[in-house]
Design an enzyme around this catalytic site. Structure first.
Site, PDB file in Angstrom:
ATOM      1  N   LYS A 206      -0.603  -9.800  -1.067  1.00 47.10           N
ATOM      2  CA  LYS A 206      -1.348  -9.583   0.179  1.00 47.10           C
ATOM      3  C   LYS A 206      -1.781 -10.932   0.758  1.00 47.10           C
ATOM      4  O   LYS A 206      -1.513 -11.977   0.182  1.00 47.10           O
ATOM      5  CB  LYS A 206      -2.543  -8.653  -0.059  1.00 47.10           C
ATOM      6  CG  LYS A 206      -2.196  -7.379  -0.854  1.00 47.10           C
ATOM      7  CD  LYS A 206      -1.299  -6.402  -0.102  1.00 47.10           C
ATOM      8  CE  LYS A 206      -0.655  -5.374  -1.019  1.00 47.10           C
ATOM      9  NZ  LYS A 206      -1.411  -4.190  -1.292  1.00 47.10           N
TER      10      LYS A 206
HETATM   11  C1  PLP Z   1      -1.365  -2.888  -1.977  1.00 47.38           C
HETATM   12  C2  PLP Z   1      -1.716  -1.639  -1.290  1.00 47.38           C
HETATM   13  C3  PLP Z   1      -2.588  -0.694  -1.846  1.00 47.38           C
HETATM   14  C4  PLP Z   1      -3.125  -0.800  -3.242  1.00 47.38           C
HETATM   15  O1  PLP Z   1      -3.754  -1.994  -3.510  1.00 47.38           O
HETATM   16  P1  PLP Z   1      -3.849  -2.506  -5.031  1.00 47.38           P
HETATM   17  O2  PLP Z   1      -4.768  -3.669  -4.940  1.00 47.38           O
HETATM   18  O3  PLP Z   1      -2.451  -2.904  -5.435  1.00 47.38           O
HETATM   19  O4  PLP Z   1      -4.373  -1.405  -5.855  1.00 47.38           O
HETATM   20  C5  PLP Z   1      -2.918   0.413  -1.086  1.00 47.38           C
HETATM   21  N1  PLP Z   1      -2.409   0.597   0.145  1.00 47.38           N
HETATM   22  C6  PLP Z   1      -1.556  -0.281   0.700  1.00 47.38           C
HETATM   23  C7  PLP Z   1      -1.038  -0.020   2.081  1.00 47.38           C
HETATM   24  C8  PLP Z   1      -1.162  -1.411  -0.009  1.00 47.38           C
HETATM   25  O5  PLP Z   1      -0.287  -2.263   0.529  1.00 47.38           O
END
Ligand code: PLP
Length: 415
Positions: A206
């Site tokens: 991210k």
């Molecule tokens: C990455 C992501 C999640 C989950 O996040 P984590 O930190 O990996 O648990 C949920 N929704 C979206 C759209 C994501 O890209």
């Protein structure tokens, strides 16, 4: 004088964290200090995040999935309820609702942007009600860093008495312009009476990284207090009149102050806390968010230029007019049929040329678990989006020339 073959250059993953010496120093300082968890780094990160996104409060937590789980739980969503989730998302947006006991009303998406609009949300609400579910919340996903049309979705939520849980795991730093004002993603929609919360992930792919980390932001004090409590075992340190603590004598000393050891549990919660080690990293990264967002915007502009000659087989991600995106993914649109190449052959050819790609996402309603539960709802926009999407490398440490390399490799892989 031979130019190196692309394969001899370093492999380009589709996404990668940018960790610098100041991040390492921030983490090391926590390790040398007194608090590995529940200390000042977490509190400092929560304050900085809330200020950055224009929310009254932020609760840091273990990851984005935990943030979704906390948001749904704090809204009191449970069995018999349903949450509207676009099918073009990561598994967690839907799974977290199911963990709360709720059903998932999968919504279609607009095939070029991959975003859930109002028509798609309304259709999902109608299907859910026909199934006898009580629809409680809309969970729009700000796919690839662009916002869903929030002004219209907030109006729909308000009209239908639904809460809003924005899955902004892709979109920290994005600014929503849909109401003719600039609203940072995370500020939420206080006008939605049933509740408005935003969730973030700080997974390394991210925009800013904690290792594992997440957060819920919002501005309703009671709702945010519940998020905070659920994140830490449903526990409170202060006796709370009105919450019904059982044993006033255990709670209060002779002067009527809380006993120093006192804690009370008002509902079963989770341990979804973020550690100070992770908080220090993500706080340090938050300080460079603007730089990351600018760099990603610059790379996307380069992609737009370099992919233009490959049209109509390849198009850059469709840009919506109602936000200023902090691009998370370069989700290109590729007509594999017209190119006469399968996506897996193209991905393999790109990989051989040192270019990593990924598909975001297999529509969640097609997963075996959900098909067993709901059969096969017809969501043609999500399927059309899925058929053509391929995420190309996008991360701040990419050089301008890497975009040329990706475009050249893509041209070769498609020809
Ligand atoms: C990455 C992501 C999640 C989950 O996040 P984590 O930190 O990996 O648990 C949920 N929704 C979206 C759209 C994501 O890209």
């Amino acid at each position: 004088m031979t130019e190196p073959l692309p394969a001899e250059l370093p492999f380009l993953p589709y996404g990668r964290q940018s960790v610098e010496e100041e991040d390492i120093a921030a983490v090391a300082a926590v390790l040398r200090g007194d608090w590995l968890t529940q200390g000042p780094a977490v509190a400092g990160f929560e304050r900085a995040l809330a200020a950055r996104v224009g929310a009254a409060e932020a609760v840091a937590c273990a990851n984005g999935t935990a943030a979704l789980r906390l948001a749904y739980a704090a809204l009191g969503i449970g069995p018999g309820d349903a949450v509207v989730v676009p099918s073009n998302t990561f598994l967690a947006t839907a799974s977290a609702a199911r963990h709360a006991g709720a059903e998932v009303a999968f919504a279609d998406v607009e095939p070029d942007s991959g975003l859930m609009g109002v028509a798609e949300a309304e259709a999902a609400i109608a299907r859910a009600r026909k199934a006898g579910w009580r629809v409680r919340a809309l969970a729009p996903v700000h796919y690839a860093g662009q916002t869903a049309p929030m002004d219209e979705l907030a109006a729909l939520a308000q009209a239908e008495g639904l809460a809003l849980v924005e899955d902004a795991c892709h979109a920290i730093g994005t600014v929503d312009l849909s109401g003719g004002r600039e609203v940072p993603v995370g500020a939420g929609r206080p006008e939605v009476a049933a509740g408005s919360l935003t969730v973030f992930s700080f997974h390394p792919v991210k925009t800013i990284a904690a290792g594992e980390g997440g957060a819920v932001t919002g501005s309703d004090p009671a709702l945010m207090a519940r998020v905070r409590r659920l994140c830490n075992h449903g526990m409170m340190r202060e006796p709370h009149a009105g919450e019904g603590f059982a044993d006033p004598e255990a709670a209060l000393d002779a002067e009527g102050n809380a006993n120093p050891w006192y804690y009370e549990m008002v509902e079963p919660g989770f341990n979804h806390r973020l550690s100070d080690i992770h908080a220090a990293l993500v706080l340090s990264q938050l300080g460079r968010l603007d730089r990351f967002v600018d760099r990603r915007a610059r790379l996307m502009a380069l992609y737009a230029g370099r992919l233009a000659p490959l049209a109509p087989l390849v198009r850059p991600p469709a840009q919506v007019p109602w936000c200023r995106p902090a691009w998370h993914l370069c989700a290109a649109r590729i007509d594999f049929d017209a190119a006469g190449r399968t996506r897996s052959a193209v991905m393999a050819a790109l990989r051989a040329l040192g270019v990593g790609t990924q598909v975001h996402y297999i529509p969640v309603h097609r997963q075996p678990y959900w098909r067993r539960r709901y059969g096969d709802p017809v969501l043609p926009g999500a399927m059309a989006h899925y058929d053509r999407t391929l995420s190309l490398p996008l991360f701040p440490a990419m050089a301008d020339g890497d975009v040329d390399r990706v475009a050249a490799a893509l041209e070769r892989a498609l020809s």
